[in-house]
Design a protein around this motif. Structure first.
Motif, PDB file in Angstrom:
ATOM      1  N   ALA A   1      -4.939  13.048  -7.414  1.00 14.65           N
ATOM      2  CA  ALA A   1      -3.871  12.052  -7.290  1.00 14.65           C
ATOM      3  C   ALA A   1      -4.342  10.666  -7.710  1.00 14.65           C
ATOM      4  N   VAL A   2      -3.387   9.876  -8.132  1.00 12.02           N
ATOM      5  CA  VAL A   2      -3.604   8.453  -8.375  1.00 12.02           C
ATOM      6  C   VAL A   2      -3.019   7.713  -7.173  1.00 12.02           C
ATOM      7  N   HIS A   3      -3.826   6.886  -6.547  1.00 14.85           N
ATOM      8  CA  HIS A   3      -3.370   6.128  -5.381  1.00 14.85           C
ATOM      9  C   HIS A   3      -3.208   4.661  -5.767  1.00 14.85           C
ATOM     10  N   ILE A   4      -2.004   4.143  -5.549  1.00 17.85           N
ATOM     11  CA  ILE A   4      -1.666   2.780  -5.935  1.00 17.85           C
ATOM     12  C   ILE A   4      -1.250   2.010  -4.689  1.00 17.85           C
ATOM     13  N   GLY A   5      -1.939   0.904  -4.422  1.00 15.09           N
ATOM     14  CA  GLY A   5      -1.623   0.117  -3.238  1.00 15.09           C
ATOM     15  C   GLY A   5      -1.350  -1.328  -3.567  1.00 15.09           C
ATOM     16  N   HIS A   6      -0.343  -1.889  -2.909  1.00  8.17           N
ATOM     17  CA  HIS A   6       0.015  -3.295  -3.090  1.00  8.17           C
ATOM     18  C   HIS A   6      -0.334  -4.092  -1.842  1.00  8.17           C
ATOM     19  N   SER A   7      -1.046  -5.186  -2.007  1.00  8.84           N
ATOM     20  CA  SER A   7      -1.332  -6.125  -0.929  1.00  8.84           C
ATOM     21  C   SER A   7      -2.080  -5.429   0.208  1.00  8.84           C
TER      22      SER A   7
ATOM     23  N   ASP B   1      -4.376  -0.827  12.309  1.00 13.32           N
ATOM     24  CA  ASP B   1      -5.635  -1.251  11.706  1.00 13.32           C
ATOM     25  C   ASP B   1      -5.908  -0.367  10.500  1.00 13.32           C
ATOM     26  N   MET B   2      -6.845  -0.790   9.660  1.00 12.72           N
ATOM     27  CA  MET B   2      -7.087  -0.088   8.394  1.00 12.72           C
ATOM     28  C   MET B   2      -7.554   1.351   8.599  1.00 12.72           C
ATOM     29  N   ASP B   3      -8.308   1.613   9.644  1.00 15.18           N
ATOM     30  CA  ASP B   3      -8.760   2.982   9.879  1.00 15.18           C
ATOM     31  C   ASP B   3      -7.576   3.917  10.113  1.00 15.18           C
ATOM     32  N   HIS B   4      -6.652   3.495  10.965  1.00 15.95           N
ATOM     33  CA  HIS B   4      -5.477   4.327  11.224  1.00 15.95           C
ATOM     34  C   HIS B   4      -4.558   4.382  10.003  1.00 15.95           C
ATOM     35  N   TYR B   5      -4.406   3.261   9.312  1.00 16.93           N
ATOM     36  CA  TYR B   5      -3.569   3.267   8.101  1.00 16.93           C
ATOM     37  C   TYR B   5      -4.069   4.321   7.117  1.00 16.93           C
TER      38      TYR B   5
ATOM     39  N   GLY C   1      -5.588  -2.582   0.551  1.00 15.57           N
ATOM     40  CA  GLY C   1      -6.651  -2.368   1.523  1.00 15.57           C
ATOM     41  C   GLY C   1      -6.631  -0.947   2.053  1.00 15.57           C
ATOM     42  N   GLU C   2      -5.438  -0.434   2.284  1.00 12.53           N
ATOM     43  CA  GLU C   2      -5.286   0.948   2.736  1.00 12.53           C
ATOM     44  C   GLU C   2      -5.841   1.920   1.705  1.00 12.53           C
ATOM     45  N   VAL C   3      -5.566   1.684   0.434  1.00 13.05           N
ATOM     46  CA  VAL C   3      -6.085   2.550  -0.629  1.00 13.05           C
ATOM     47  C   VAL C   3      -7.610   2.486  -0.675  1.00 13.05           C
ATOM     48  N   ALA C   4      -8.164   1.293  -0.574  1.00 14.02           N
ATOM     49  CA  ALA C   4      -9.628   1.164  -0.616  1.00 14.02           C
ATOM     50  C   ALA C   4     -10.274   1.945   0.520  1.00 14.02           C
ATOM     51  N   ARG C   5      -9.733   1.831   1.729  1.00 14.95           N
ATOM     52  CA  ARG C   5     -10.284   2.563   2.871  1.00 14.95           C
ATOM     53  C   ARG C   5     -10.048   4.063   2.713  1.00 14.95           C
ATOM     54  N   TYR C   6      -8.865   4.432   2.216  1.00 13.77           N
ATOM     55  CA  TYR C   6      -8.532   5.848   2.017  1.00 13.77           C
ATOM     56  C   TYR C   6      -9.489   6.502   1.013  1.00 13.77           C
ATOM     57  N   VAL C   7      -9.660   5.892  -0.140  1.00 16.45           N
ATOM     58  CA  VAL C   7     -10.493   6.490  -1.180  1.00 16.45           C
ATOM     59  C   VAL C   7     -11.942   6.563  -0.715  1.00 16.45           C
TER      60      VAL C   7
ATOM     61  N   HIS D   1       1.250   3.026  -1.736  1.00 14.75           N
ATOM     62  CA  HIS D   1       0.951   2.469  -0.419  1.00 14.75           C
ATOM     63  C   HIS D   1       1.503   1.037  -0.372  1.00 14.75           C
ATOM     64  N   HIS D   2       2.464   0.800   0.502  1.00 18.63           N
ATOM     65  CA  HIS D   2       3.202  -0.471   0.486  1.00 18.63           C
ATOM     66  C   HIS D   2       2.482  -1.594   1.230  1.00 18.63           C
ATOM     67  N   GLY D   3       2.988  -2.788   1.044  1.00 20.74           N
ATOM     68  CA  GLY D   3       2.432  -3.977   1.674  1.00 20.74           C
ATOM     69  C   GLY D   3       3.107  -4.330   2.992  1.00 20.74           C
ATOM     70  N   TRP D   4       2.577  -5.357   3.625  1.00 25.03           N
ATOM     71  CA  TRP D   4       3.097  -5.889   4.889  1.00 25.03           C
ATOM     72  C   TRP D   4       4.291  -6.793   4.599  1.00 25.03           C
ATOM     73  N   PRO D   5       5.340  -6.725   5.365  1.00 29.17           N
ATOM     74  CA  PRO D   5       5.719  -5.844   6.476  1.00 29.17           C
ATOM     75  C   PRO D   5       6.763  -4.844   6.018  1.00 29.17           C
ATOM     76  N   LEU D   6       6.575  -4.302   4.835  1.00 30.97           N
ATOM     77  CA  LEU D   6       7.634  -3.590   4.124  1.00 30.97           C
ATOM     78  C   LEU D   6       7.622  -2.092   4.404  1.00 30.97           C
ATOM     79  N   SER D   7       8.108  -1.303   3.462  1.00 31.15           N
ATOM     80  CA  SER D   7       8.199   0.143   3.624  1.00 31.15           C
ATOM     81  C   SER D   7       8.042   0.798   2.264  1.00 31.15           C
ATOM     82  N   SER D   8       8.128   2.103   2.237  1.00 32.59           N
ATOM     83  CA  SER D   8       8.026   2.819   0.961  1.00 32.59           C
ATOM     84  C   SER D   8       9.142   2.432  -0.004  1.00 32.59           C
TER      85      SER D   8
END
Length: 278
Positions: free
Chosen positions: A91-97, A71-75, A101-107, A28-35
């Motif tokens: 799965a292992v979920h890895i999020g940067h920056s 917003d984090m809910d949609h992310y 936050g996206e990973v925390a909300r997702y999990v 899960h990438h950071g702002w304002p980047l991409s995969s």
């Protein structure tokens, strides 16, 4: 590589490499980047037999430039739509920056009851909250984020050079080895995305209080943070986050920057592999 369409009609781009029966790692990438920011990690892990998946957040990269839902809910819901489409389990979920936050909300909301998540990693991540609040008085003042908004609105192209050339990778530190290609790649990824998504995303990554998300996570979670992170200061993020996690471990890196996954990939990849296999 492919796309899916979410329940609200947003097209999300994703990459899916490696054996379909192998353990998946979703990035899960950071702002304002991409995969694309995960290229080094995806190559590293696919070469070691893992299935690696990464998506472009809505409004970022090659995903649809929709006007709403930044917003984090949609992310998290968008990430779940990808994981559900690919039927990712264990799965292992890895999020940067912001991706952390996206990973925390997702999990917390989508990953644990169905057994979809085995472990989580938060790298230089924004939780519990970046903004200074009564609950988190050590946070950054609103003026910092207003400055980011002004930069995006006034001259996004210049800002997207200044951030990677300066604090993001620690290239502003005396004696730092500067990689011009890394700066240009950051700019390239940023400019692919929507100015509206980037502007709205500042509120998402700075003002979302994820205290309850962190408390809800029960899977083993590794928190990795550079001690010289000039974007997400370690004292109000990682050092607080690990205290809220039920099964968290903190690993810090003296002298390393917010962008350590790129410029110190050899160190980070080895530690990620050890955690995943451990």
């Amino acid at each position: 590589m492919g796309t899916i369409t979410t329940k609200d009609g947003t097209e999300i781009f994703f990459k899916d490499w490696g054996p379909k029966n192998a353990q998946p790692i979703m990035f899960h990438h950071g702002w304002p980047l991409s995969s694309d920011d995960w290229d080094t990690q995806m190559l590293f892990f696919v070469q070691r037999g893992f299935r690696v998946v990464a998506h472009d957040r809505r409004g970022h990269g090659r995903s649809a430039q929709v006007p709403e839902g930044h917003d984090m809910d949609h992310y998290a819901a968008d990430a779940f739509a990808v994981a559900e489409h690919l039927d990712l389990r264990n799965a292992v979920h890895i999020g940067h920056s912001t991706g952390g936050g996206e990973v925390a909300r997702y999990v917390a909301r989508h990953g644990q009851p169905a057994g979809r998540v085995a472990k989580a990693v938060l790298v230089a991540a924004v939780p519990p909250i970046m903004l200074k609040t009564p609950a988190y008085p050590g946070g950054l003042p609103m003026e910092v984020f207003d400055g980011f908004r002004k930069g995006v609105a006034d001259n996004r192209a210049q800002m997207f050079l200044d951030v990677p050339a300066g604090p993001f990778y620690g290239f502003n530190r005396p004696g730092a080895k500067v990689y011009e290609g890394v700066i240009r790649n950051w700019w390239r990824q940023g400019m692919m995305g929507s100015a509206k998504a980037h502007y709205d995303g500042i509120k998402a990554f700075s003002e979302t209080d994820q205290t309850e998300d962190l408390k809800a996570i029960t899977v083993p979670t590794l928190v990795m943070h550079g001690e010289d992170d000039q974007i997400v200061p370690i004292d109000n993020s990682a050092r607080l986050a690990v205290k809220l996690l039920k099964n968290g471990t903190l690993k810090t890196y003296p002298g390393l920057s917010h962008g350590m996954l790129t410029v110190n990939a050899d160190v980070l990849n080895a530690d990620l592999l050890a955690f995943i296999k451990g």
